[in-house]
Enzyme design. Structure first.
Site, mmCIF file in Angstrom:
data_model
loop_
_atom_site.group_PDB
_atom_site.id
_atom_site.type_symbol
_atom_site.label_atom_id
_atom_site.label_comp_id
_atom_site.label_asym_id
_atom_site.label_seq_id
_atom_site.Cartn_x
_atom_site.Cartn_y
_atom_site.Cartn_z
ATOM 1 N N ASP A 164 0.848 -1.190 0.000
ATOM 2 C CA ASP A 164 0.000 0.000 0.000
ATOM 3 C C ASP A 164 0.882 1.238 0.000
ATOM 4 O O ASP A 164 1.645 1.456 -0.925
ATOM 5 C CB ASP A 164 -0.950 -0.045 1.188
ATOM 6 C CG ASP A 164 -2.099 0.949 1.072
ATOM 7 O OD1 ASP A 164 -2.192 1.637 0.040
ATOM 8 O OD2 ASP A 164 -2.902 1.038 2.010
ATOM 9 N N ASP A 168 2.363 6.755 5.032
ATOM 10 C CA ASP A 168 1.012 7.297 5.129
ATOM 11 C C ASP A 168 0.822 7.966 6.483
ATOM 12 O O ASP A 168 1.190 7.398 7.528
ATOM 13 C CB ASP A 168 -0.030 6.204 4.943
ATOM 14 C CG ASP A 168 -0.191 5.779 3.484
ATOM 15 O OD1 ASP A 168 0.528 6.332 2.621
ATOM 16 O OD2 ASP A 168 -1.031 4.896 3.210
ATOM 17 N N ARG A 221 0.941 10.120 -5.541
ATOM 18 C CA ARG A 221 0.891 10.459 -4.100
ATOM 19 C C ARG A 221 2.262 10.870 -3.573
ATOM 20 O O ARG A 221 2.873 10.186 -2.759
ATOM 21 C CB ARG A 221 0.328 9.299 -3.275
ATOM 22 C CG ARG A 221 -1.075 8.909 -3.672
ATOM 23 C CD ARG A 221 -1.640 7.839 -2.758
ATOM 24 N NE ARG A 221 -3.003 7.481 -3.166
ATOM 25 C CZ ARG A 221 -3.758 6.568 -2.567
ATOM 26 N NH1 ARG A 221 -3.277 5.920 -1.511
ATOM 27 N NH2 ARG A 221 -4.968 6.300 -3.011
#
Length: 328
Positions: A164, A168, A221
Site C-alpha cells: 500500500d 502514510d 501520491r
C-alpha cells in the site's frame, strides 16, 4: 520557474556549488535548524519544519540503546514503554505491522539495515524518530502514522515495493517531517489524510513538511493531501513520475516550493469532483515537465516557521547525493 537545461557555464558553476557544503536553515520556535546541506555527509541532528514545532521531536535519546537483529527482539523493543534508541542490525524479516511506542528513535546500523515483509505502525504516539532504515516488500504500509500521533520525524530511509503506502500519515496526526528519503519501485507513495469523510478528525491537523525527498520513478501520491493546511512541499526531487507529483483534495492547502521536476507530466493537480484542494506554487524548476496546476493560492495558510530554501536548480544534485540510507 520553468526552465530547460541550463547552459554549460551555468551547469559547471552549479556543480561547483553542489560540491561545497552550502547550508540553508530553518528558524523554528527560536532555534536555528538546518533544512539541508549540499554536503551529503552533514545530516541534521534534529528535525526541521513541522516536527521541530510543538516542543520538538527528540526521539528516545541516547541513555538507553538496544541493538536488535531478530524479529522477536525488534517487536519487543519497539513496543516497550521505555524511552530508548532501537538500533536495527541487518535486514530483519517481519510479518504484518509492528507497533512503535512513544519516545523512540529507530535507527539502522549502516546502509543496509531495516525490515522486509512488514512495516511500522505509529498509533496515538508522540516523539518518534525513524532514520537510516531500508523498508521493502511490506505487506501493508511501510510506515503508518495515525490516530493523533504527533512529533514524528521520518528521515534518510530507503523505501520500496510495498503493498500500500510507503509513508502514510492520517487520522489527526500532526507535526510531522518527512526528509531525505529515497522512494522507488512503488505506486502509491505518500498519503496525507486517508478519507474524504474524516474531516472532523483531520481539520486543523496533519501539518507536515516534506523536504529533500527523492521520488524516483514512483507513480503517484508525492504526497496526496486531504484537509491539511498548510502542508509544505519543499526542495524535493521528482524524477520520471508515472501519474502525478503532488495532489490536493478536500480543501487542503499545499505550498509546493522550489522543487525539481524532471520528466513529470503533471507536477501538481487537484483530485475530486467537489471540495477540490488548493495549491500554491513558487519557483519550481522543471525539465521536460508539464505546467503546475495552481488553485486558490491565497487560501493556503502561511508556513509558520522561518526558513531559507535551497535554489530549485540545485535540488537534484543535493537530493541525489544525500537522500536514502548510509548518509548519517
Amino acid at each position: 520557474m520553468s526552465a530547460t537545461a541550463p547552459p554549460a557555464r551555468s551547469r559547471r558553476r552549479r556543480r561547483v556549488m553542489a560540491a561545497a557544503a552550502i547550508s540553508v536553515s530553518v528558524l523554528a520556535a527560536g532555534t536555528m535548524l538546518a533544512v539541508g546541506q549540499l554536503d551529503a555527509s552533514a545530516a541534521e541532528s534534529s528535525p526541521v519544519g513541522f516536527a521541530a514545532l510543538n516542543g520538538g521531536t527528540k526521539g528516545g535519546g541516547s541513555s538507553t540503546v538496544v541493538t536488535v537483529n531478530t524479529a522477536a527482539a525488534l517487536k519487543t523493543a519497539l513496543a516497550s514503554s521505555t524511552a530508548q534508541t532501537v538500533k536495527i542490525s541487518g535486514m530483519i524479516t517481519i510479518s504484518g505491522m509492528y507497533t512503535v511506542a512513544s519516545n523512540k528513535t529507530v535507527l539502522g546500523s549502516g546502509a543496509s539495515s531495516g525490515v522486509t515483509g512488514g512495516g511500522f505502525n505509529l498509533s496515538g504516539v508522540k516523539n518518534v524518530i525513524i532514520r537510516n532504515l531500508v523498508f521493502t516488500n511490506a505487506s501493508d504500509d511501510a510506515i503508518n502514522v495515525q490516530s493523533g500521533s504527533t512529533n514524528v520525524w521520518i528521515d534518510h530511509n530507503d523505501l520500496s515495493n510495498g503493498f500500500d503506502g510507503l509513508i502514510d500519515i492520517k487520522r489527526g496526526s500532526d507535526f510531522v517531517t518527512v526528509s531525505w528519503n529515497h522512494l522507488h519501485d512503488h505506486d502509491k507513495s505518500m498519503l496525507l489524510g486517508h478519507s474524504d469523510d474524516n474531516g472532523a478528525q483531520d481539520l486543523g491537523h496533519l501539518r507536515t513538511t516534506y523536504v529533500h525527498n527523492w521520488f524516483d520513478g514512483t507513480n503517484q501520491r508525492h504526497p496526496r493531501v486531504r484537509f491539511a493546511n498548510p502542508v509544505h512541499v519543499l526542495n524535493n526531487y521528482y524524477s520520471n513520475i508515472g501519474s502525478y507529483g503532488v495532489a490536493s483534495a478536500m480543501n487542503a492547502g499545499v505550498f509546493v516550493e522550489r522543487n525539481y521536476f524532471e520528466n513529470v507530466a503533471k507536477p501538481t493537480m487537484t483530485i475530486g469532483d467537489t471540495n477540490l484542494g488548493n495549491i500554491k506554487v513558487l519557483n519550481n524548476y522543471k525539465v521536460n515537465s508539464g505546467t503546475e496546476l495552481v488553485r486558490n493560492p491565497a487560501s493556503v495558510a502561511a508556513i509558520p516557521y522561518a526558513y531559507t530554501p535551497e535554489a530549485a536548480a540545485n535540488v537534484k544534485a543535493a537530493v541525489k547525493a544525500g537522500a536514502g540510507t548510509g548518509k548519517l
